[in-house]
Structures are given as structure tokens and as C-alpha cells.
Design a protein around this motif. Sequence first.
Motif, PDB file in Angstrom:
ATOM      1  N   ALA A  84       0.813  -1.224   0.000  1.00 14.36           N
ATOM      2  CA  ALA A  84       0.000   0.000   0.000  1.00 14.36           C
ATOM      3  C   ALA A  84       0.841   1.267   0.000  1.00 14.36           C
ATOM      4  N   CYS A  85       1.949   1.273   0.727  1.00 16.82           N
ATOM      5  CA  CYS A  85       2.761   2.485   0.813  1.00 16.82           C
ATOM      6  C   CYS A  85       4.056   2.349   0.028  1.00 16.82           C
ATOM      7  N   GLU A  86       4.066   1.489  -0.988  1.00 15.47           N
ATOM      8  CA  GLU A  86       5.241   1.290  -1.821  1.00 15.47           C
ATOM      9  C   GLU A  86       6.504   1.037  -1.017  1.00 15.47           C
ATOM     10  N   PRO A  87       6.563  -0.059  -0.295  1.00 19.04           N
ATOM     11  CA  PRO A  87       7.736  -0.330   0.534  1.00 19.04           C
ATOM     12  C   PRO A  87       8.944  -0.700  -0.326  1.00 19.04           C
ATOM     13  N   SER A  88      10.132  -0.524   0.232  1.00 20.50           N
ATOM     14  CA  SER A  88      11.306  -0.952  -0.528  1.00 20.50           C
ATOM     15  C   SER A  88      11.712  -2.376  -0.176  1.00 20.50           C
ATOM     16  N   LEU A  89      11.060  -2.936   0.863  1.00 27.67           N
ATOM     17  CA  LEU A  89      11.332  -4.324   1.225  1.00 27.67           C
ATOM     18  C   LEU A  89      10.017  -5.007   1.597  1.00 27.67           C
ATOM     19  N   ILE A  90       9.832  -6.216   1.073  1.00 25.95           N
ATOM     20  CA  ILE A  90       8.650  -6.995   1.447  1.00 25.95           C
ATOM     21  C   ILE A  90       9.114  -8.299   2.067  1.00 25.95           C
ATOM     22  N   ILE A  91       8.532  -8.640   3.204  1.00 21.80           N
ATOM     23  CA  ILE A  91       8.830  -9.933   3.801  1.00 21.80           C
ATOM     24  C   ILE A  91       7.615 -10.820   3.581  1.00 21.80           C
ATOM     25  N   ALA A  92       7.807 -11.912   2.849  1.00 22.76           N
ATOM     26  CA  ALA A  92       6.693 -12.801   2.533  1.00 22.76           C
ATOM     27  C   ALA A  92       6.914 -14.120   3.266  1.00 22.76           C
ATOM     28  N   ASP A  93       6.092 -14.364   4.271  1.00 25.79           N
ATOM     29  CA  ASP A  93       6.255 -15.572   5.085  1.00 25.79           C
ATOM     30  C   ASP A  93       5.315 -16.652   4.558  1.00 25.79           C
ATOM     31  N   GLU A  94       5.832 -17.598   3.819  1.00 26.68           N
ATOM     32  CA  GLU A  94       5.046 -18.686   3.220  1.00 26.68           C
ATOM     33  C   GLU A  94       3.814 -18.143   2.492  1.00 26.68           C
ATOM     34  N   PRO A  95       4.006 -17.244   1.541  1.00 25.87           N
ATOM     35  CA  PRO A  95       2.840 -16.560   0.963  1.00 25.87           C
ATOM     36  C   PRO A  95       1.898 -17.458   0.173  1.00 25.87           C
ATOM     37  N   THR A  96       2.351 -18.642  -0.237  1.00 26.17           N
ATOM     38  CA  THR A  96       1.477 -19.467  -1.074  1.00 26.17           C
ATOM     39  C   THR A  96       1.163 -20.828  -0.459  1.00 26.17           C
ATOM     40  N   THR A  97       1.662 -21.064   0.755  1.00 25.75           N
ATOM     41  CA  THR A  97       1.535 -22.398   1.350  1.00 25.75           C
ATOM     42  C   THR A  97       0.084 -22.821   1.563  1.00 25.75           C
ATOM     43  N   ALA A  98      -0.767 -21.864   1.913  1.00 32.34           N
ATOM     44  CA  ALA A  98      -2.151 -22.229   2.233  1.00 32.34           C
ATOM     45  C   ALA A  98      -3.034 -22.273   0.990  1.00 32.34           C
ATOM     46  N   LEU A  99      -2.444 -22.077  -0.169  1.00 39.02           N
ATOM     47  CA  LEU A  99      -3.272 -21.944  -1.372  1.00 39.02           C
ATOM     48  C   LEU A  99      -3.212 -23.182  -2.258  1.00 39.02           C
ATOM     49  N   ASP A 100      -4.246 -23.354  -3.063  1.00 40.51           N
ATOM     50  CA  ASP A 100      -4.251 -24.422  -4.058  1.00 40.51           C
ATOM     51  C   ASP A 100      -3.209 -24.128  -5.127  1.00 40.51           C
ATOM     52  N   VAL A 101      -2.798 -25.179  -5.820  1.00 37.55           N
ATOM     53  CA  VAL A 101      -1.657 -25.036  -6.722  1.00 37.55           C
ATOM     54  C   VAL A 101      -1.917 -24.047  -7.865  1.00 37.55           C
ATOM     55  N   THR A 102      -3.124 -24.013  -8.417  1.00 32.56           N
ATOM     56  CA  THR A 102      -3.361 -23.051  -9.497  1.00 32.56           C
ATOM     57  C   THR A 102      -3.370 -21.622  -8.964  1.00 32.56           C
ATOM     58  N   ILE A 103      -3.905 -21.451  -7.750  1.00 31.93           N
ATOM     59  CA  ILE A 103      -3.909 -20.123  -7.128  1.00 31.93           C
ATOM     60  C   ILE A 103      -2.473 -19.736  -6.777  1.00 31.93           C
ATOM     61  N   GLN A 104      -1.705 -20.717  -6.306  1.00 31.46           N
ATOM     62  CA  GLN A 104      -0.309 -20.465  -5.971  1.00 31.46           C
ATOM     63  C   GLN A 104       0.441 -19.910  -7.184  1.00 31.46           C
ATOM     64  N   ALA A 105       0.195 -20.532  -8.351  1.00 37.05           N
ATOM     65  CA  ALA A 105       0.868 -20.063  -9.566  1.00 37.05           C
ATOM     66  C   ALA A 105       0.487 -18.619  -9.862  1.00 37.05           C
ATOM     67  N   GLN A 106      -0.793 -18.298  -9.668  1.00 37.05           N
ATOM     68  CA  GLN A 106      -1.233 -16.922  -9.920  1.00 37.05           C
ATOM     69  C   GLN A 106      -0.575 -15.940  -8.959  1.00 37.05           C
ATOM     70  N   ILE A 107      -0.531 -16.308  -7.681  1.00 39.32           N
ATOM     71  CA  ILE A 107       0.034 -15.403  -6.675  1.00 39.32           C
ATOM     72  C   ILE A 107       1.540 -15.231  -6.902  1.00 39.32           C
TER      73      ILE A 107
END
Lengths: 308, 340, 322
Positions: B172-195
Amino acid sequence: MAFLKVNHLKVYYPVRGGFFRRIVDYVKAVDDISFELRQGETYGLVGESGCGKTTTGRTIIGLIKATAGEIVLEGTDLTKLSRRQFYPYRKDIQMIFQDPYSSLNPRKRVLDIVAEPIRNFEKLSPQEEKRKVQYFIERVGLNPESIYKYPHEFSGGQRQRIGIARALTLNPKLIIADEPVSALDVSVQAQVLNFMKEIQEEFQLTYLFISHDLGIIRHMCDRIGIMYRGRFVEEGTCEEIFRNPQHIYTKRLLSAIPNADPRQRRQQFHLREEVEREYKQSYHRYFDDDGRVYPLKKISETHSVAIP
Amino acid sequence: MTGKPILEIDHLRVSFRIQDQYYAAVDDVSLTVNEDEVVAIVGESGCGKSALALAVMGLHPPQKTKLEGSIIFKGTNLLSLSTSQLNKIRGKDIGMIFQDPLTALNPLMTIGRQIEESMDYHMKLSSMEKRQRTLELLKRVGIPNPEKTYHRYPHELSGGMRQRVVIAIAIACEPSLIIADEPTTALDVTIQAQIMGLLKELQQQMKTGIILITHDLGVVAEMADRVAVMYAGEIVELADVETLFHHPLHPYTRSLLHSIPSAQTRKEKLHVIQGIVPSLQKMPRTGCRFQSRISWIDESKHEPNPILREVEPGHWVRCTCYQHFYFPHDHIGDVGYGIS
Amino acid sequence: MLKFILRRIMMMIPQLFILSVLVFLLAKAMPGDALTGQLASNPKIDAQTLEEMKEKLGLNDPVHVQYARWMKNLLQGDLGISYIHKQPVNDLLAGRMWNTILLSAAILILTYMIAIPLGIVSGRWTDSWADKLIVGYSYVSFATPLFIFALIMLFIFGFKLGWFPTGGSVDIQVEKGTFAYYLSKLNHLLLPALSGALINTVGTIQYLRSEIIDTKVKDFVKTARAKGVPESSIYWRHILRNSFLPIAAFLGYEITGLIGGSIFLESIFSYPGIGQLFLQSILQRDYSVVTALVMISGLATLIGTLLSDIILSAVDPRIRIE
């Protein structure tokens, strides 16, 4: 003759609405599926969450009542049986659950957990019972002395082995494994998967392997059925499905799997784009006007696809 | 290809208090993240990867956690800041994406409000401008019909859509660093590919640095520029993604790569890593922490106090045992993962 | 929403019907009737007169006829006649009902005024000395029976210190409708309400405390912290709102509980409400009053649960009633 034959199985849940809570519609969790399992094979049921694969497994084992259709185990239609008639067949079908942390009663000792099915079906003296439990505990690679311990004293992989030992005690013919390793870490996954393969040979087991992880499915299964919205979109041998997918949904599913070779990143990305384009363009070749999947059609001796 | 460093973690130790004693869950970790770079941190549960991510965000409860070393973000040591000083940075310069989109959103707040909330504190915008920006963000993360979604509650969206909202909050505030903690683990495989596609796209547009925490080596292979492999609180291997997958050196990395069934090729047998990960309290604090799990390698091949050493330019490995490591008897040979 | 309420009210009808049958049969099954206590012991009345009176009151009719008659009157809003007080139950209840509602409302307000701040402090600063003190208080109040606590309160503040009146709901001297009248009402209300509230807080404090402790570690709170939201806003906007949900949901049940509690409080403080009347009527076998009161409290319970559902659907967007 097929070992297990599922014929036109349907599991519907009513949706109620209006002032008098009348049934206005049905959720078709499983919508007319048919498949067979041959003795000693591993059949993989694949699909994304909500596709009906877990419901199918639970219906076969009798946890959920089928709305219509047949489940024929060695010539007997299980759906036609009363509760009492079904009882002896319970021995033949056992289940391995997903979460080794919640599927074992924390207040019971391993001995009691593993012996539970024996106590339900066989009358054994305490000594015989203990010997039998120890035999299976040793078979799953745990120390036979550990039968007096409680589940929390074991790691996730060990607990899953305890669950497997419990499933094995009655010499089942069919094991339904519902996401048996998805709660486990990768290195532990390998342990359990290898082990499941070993006991399959030793105890002549037939597996119905339910999973969303296509890597695991490819590793474990001989034949695969792909499910989408309660229906089969494609069925075939492992090689047919992975090397020569025909239905657009199968292609989509396969292309979505992360490619573990960083050098093929770009190709994988383009493949996904291509499949996505095909999905949009040829949607109506694969889904009818209601968005429903067509019935399966044989395209070779072993390979079937849901196309009109 | 990569720019100047934005985050420098130096000799970081994160310890948790268990019955009046502190145990390090992250031990002596040093890692740099550059502008416009995706650094993946891989490992199994309990290896300390999430504890590391939460330490950068200052999200550990201070009463139960001890943080040592330094985390320098754009010249400021985050560990020396008070909570209110830290609040000027989190959400603005550093965004975070959580694992489970089901629980990461407040069930009682509308999607629009949850995205706007970070702007409340970091941007001087009128409520009209905030709304406008939120709608743009929703569009940017690929949510159809932003106006409608703006007024929706989290439970009204699917898992994939929720994760897009979580991403919208993070950027939202255009950060210069993003920390993504398992961002796709809870998602289905096709959704994971999209994310994954969305994250990659946003990263390229905004030139952000990303720390990607995951246990999924497939996700790493598709997303990361560099990879740090963690075991028992330590980084055991650090290399660029191609090197790590094609010429892994550390025994743990190699074992891990061999234990995963692949959808691309079929393996006869999966490699099993012997033993179990020691618990936090029982973790050996000296010597090679992986030693007990490769017991067939002679003790003398390990270093007494192994350090992370640069063995080739940009390729770091802990402990000398990698030079002597081999897979025991019946194994399928030691080749890189994914190429057969 | 309206549909939902209507349906719930429709569902109350069979529930109330079953309750009415049970209550009626129980009342009939009890030894003696309204005449037993009052007239039978009177030597001036002979057996024949007694029999005539029974006949007149319809006490000799078959049970189902008696039930039908009672039900018919009930549906017309006529709760019958109290044999003891010799006046319609409706009149008997009118004033007392208001007193009980007033007392219950006062207890509820005081309970929340005490419990919510304590619960918040306790949940936010867990394991602090304040938390330990509050938890200690809630254990003590949990262990103390209401009637003993109320007696102690009455003894200390009513008799010893004389700060509050020890009985009634209003001074007899003050004129109805004046400011002094309301002040006197409040004065009479305060001690029983406070006694009830101090015992009643424990549930709310504990609920709120554990709810805050649970919510504190939820992922969405981490999300909020990661946005840079200051700590005070984290609590107000994210933690407390979510923690209040079960409290709000419990409001309806709380009301039900108060009806039971009023029996003790009103008896001890000689407060003329329906609780006190209920106890008296049971002792005097004034069954028409007892059955009427059971029916009323049954209705109140059902309305309370309905209220809970409506409140919950209003505050929680996940629960929507079509």
C-alpha cells in the motif's frame, strides 16, 4: 473383476432456504463419478480444495452416506448394506488421516490406540493383543517398548506411523490415505511415503491415495483420477496424465506446479500463459453451458477424458 | 543485476525464553538483501526462518524474546528503535505478507478499511484520496470489481482473493522491502501459480527487495535470485538460485533436494534424512548441527566450530563436512535436483 | 432479518406450548390446591362448602378441560386469579414486573461497568499485579454464593452503616412522578443491584480476559502491527472489537440468568419484584401465580436467546441473517 468399483456415485447436500427452510437446491459434493481400483494398485485422487476428493474417500469408508450410486467391494454393494451388515466390511477398509496431531487421542497410550480396532473386531487375550500391537509397531519402524508411551512423545512422522500401524492391525485390503503427508515436513514426508510403498508390497494393500500434491501423486500412484467440482475431468495411468494431459483443467493443474529447475523458469512461465490462453479460448469445448464437466469418454484403453 | 543493499542482518541471534532460560531459535545469522532482489530462506519447520522474519518486523513479544546482533535497514539499526519509531518504518518501508490469508485479515473490518489503515499512519491523504488509492491497489493485485470488494468483508472472498488483499496491504505504501512468510503455502496449486506470478510482476515494477520465507523448494526455484538454506537456527548454505539447485554443497541441502518427489520426473525411491530435528532446548550449541543426521560421515570431517565460509564467489557453506559427504549405499547417485 | 425474527417467533410457539403443558401438569401434580392451605384448615368451613367452592372454581373438571380453560385465558392475556391475594394475577404482576426489569437492567449495567474495564486490564496486561488482583477477585466472587454475599452487603451497608434502605422499592411518603420519587427508587435499587453485579461480573471478566489473550496472538493483529498501527489503536480497533463478540452474544443469556438471580436478591432485600413473589407463591401454593411466572420467565428466556442472535448478527459481519 475389479477389486473396488465405484458406480455413478453421488453425494449431495441439501441447501435450505425460504421461510419454511425447504430444500431449494443441492450442493453436489460428488456428482456422478465412476472408477475402479484393481487389487494391489495405488489409485490417486487429485484435485484442489473443494473438488470432492475427500468426500469420495469418506463415502467409500462409510463415514458419509451416498446419495446415489454403488460402491462395490469384491462383489458386494456397500451402499445397500445396513449398519450391521456393513460392520464386517469395516475391517477391510481402513483410513490414514491427514493430521497426525489430531487423529490420535492424546490421552491414550500407543497400545490402546493401536489395539482399538482389534478390540472392536477380535476377541484376544491381553497377551495376544499386546504381542500383535508390538508386532505392528515394530513393523512400522518404532521400538516395541514404546507402546506404553503417549502420542505427544512422538514426532509428526512417528505419529503418522502409529496411525498406519492402527490401520494395519486388521489386515485390511484397502487403505484410504487422505493427504497422509501434507502436515509433515519434506524430509519426514519422504520417510512416510517410502514406508507406505514398502508395506504395500508386504501386506498386499490397495491404496486410494487422496492428495492435492501432484509431485507426491506422481511418485506414489499407478493410475490417477483428476477431480474438479465433484466430477472426474480425466483418468489414466500416471504417465498418460503427466505426459499427455488432454483436458484443459488437467493442463492448467500441471502447468501450475512450480518447476524445480530454476533454469526453466521462463519456459514454465510461458507454458502457464499459453495454457491460460487456451483455457479462455476453448472453455466451451470442455465445460457445458452450466459450467459443468462433461461425462468421461474413453480415448484409449486406459485413458479417459471429459469431453463431449 | 542487483542494486545496493537495503537490509543487512549481521550476526543476528533471536532467543526465546523457556522456563527462565533463553534458547536461540536463530543463531548467528548474517544476510544481506539488495534492492530489486528476491532472497529466499528455506528450511523445515523449526529451523528459525519465521523467527528471523518476525525479528526484522519487530513482531516478537519483547517480554519473551532476546534479540542480539543488528538488523540495518537503510542505515538504521531496527533493533535499537522503540516501538513507535519502528511503527514509522513498518507498513511504510517494509511490508509483510503472511501465510494464511484466512486469519491474516480482521474479520470485522471491510477490505477497504484494512488496506487504508496503513495509509492512515504513513501518508498524508484525504479520505477521498485514500479510497482512490485503495481501489487502484485492488485493481493492481488483480481483484475484479474493486468498488464492490472495497466494501466486502474477508469471509466473503475466496482464499486466493484474500491473499491478493494481504498483498495489497503490504504494498500500500510502496515499501522498498517486502517480507513474505510462506505466501502461497495455504493456497491451491493453481492459485499459488497466480500469486507467484503477481508477486514477481509487482516486484519487477516496484523494484522492491523481497525476503521469501518458504519450505517449498519449487516456489524457491521459480521466485528467488538467491537462496539461504537454514537448519537448526543457522544458515548452512547460501548461493544464487542456479548454483543451489544445480551444484548444492552442504549435506543438508543435498539431502533435502533428494527427499522431495517431483512432478517433473519420477524417482524410484526418496531419500530419507535420518533422525529428527532436535528441539530448541536440546539443540547442540557447538560443532556441526547436522552431524547427528549423517552419522556415517566420520566425526573428524566436521569442524569443531563451523562458520559460514565463502567457498566460491557468492557461494557460502557451513562446516567442512560437505567435502566428504556422500549418500549411503542404495542411493540413486548424487545429482542436482530437477535435472535427470 | 424480519423473516428470521418471524420464523424464530413461530418456532417459539411449540416450545411455549410444551412448557405450558409441563408447568400445568406439574402444578396439578403437587399435593393440595389453592383451597387446601387457606380454607381446609378453617374449622368454620365444612366439607360440603369446600366441595361447592371446588366445583365453582372448576377444580373438579378433568385435567384437559382445566388446561384448555387456562390456556384460553392465557391467550387472551388473562393469567388467572391469585387465590391468596384475591386479585387478578395481571394486577399483581404489573408493578412488580417493572421493579424486576429495573433491577435486572441495573445489575446488567453495573456488571458491564465493572467487568469490562477489569477484563480489558486483565487481558491486556496478563500476569501483571493488576491482572493477578482481578483474577483473585473473580475467583472469590465465583466461589461466594449470591445469597450469602447479599446478606453480608445488607448487613454492612443497610443495617450497620445505614447508607441504604433495607427493604422495599421506594419510600411510601414520596409522591409518585416527582423527582424525589425517582431518586428514592434509585436509592432502593442500588444496594441489591450492586450485590448482584459484584457476583455477576465473574463470567464477563473471565470471558473477556481469555478472549483478549486469544485475540492478541491472532494473525490479523500481527498484520496490523506490520502496518505500523500504534499499540493503542491495535487494542481498540483490532483486539477489543473482536473480543467483545462473545460478550455481546451472551447478553441474551445473561438476561435469563438474572431472572433466576432475582429470586434470591428480591427475597433478601424485601424488594417487591416477581422473584420475591415467585418464592412466596410456591410456599403458599398459589399455583395460578406460579404457572404464570414460569410461563413469563420461559418467554423471557426465549426472547433473550433471540436477542443474542440478533445482537451477534448486528456486530459480526460473518453472521448474516437473511
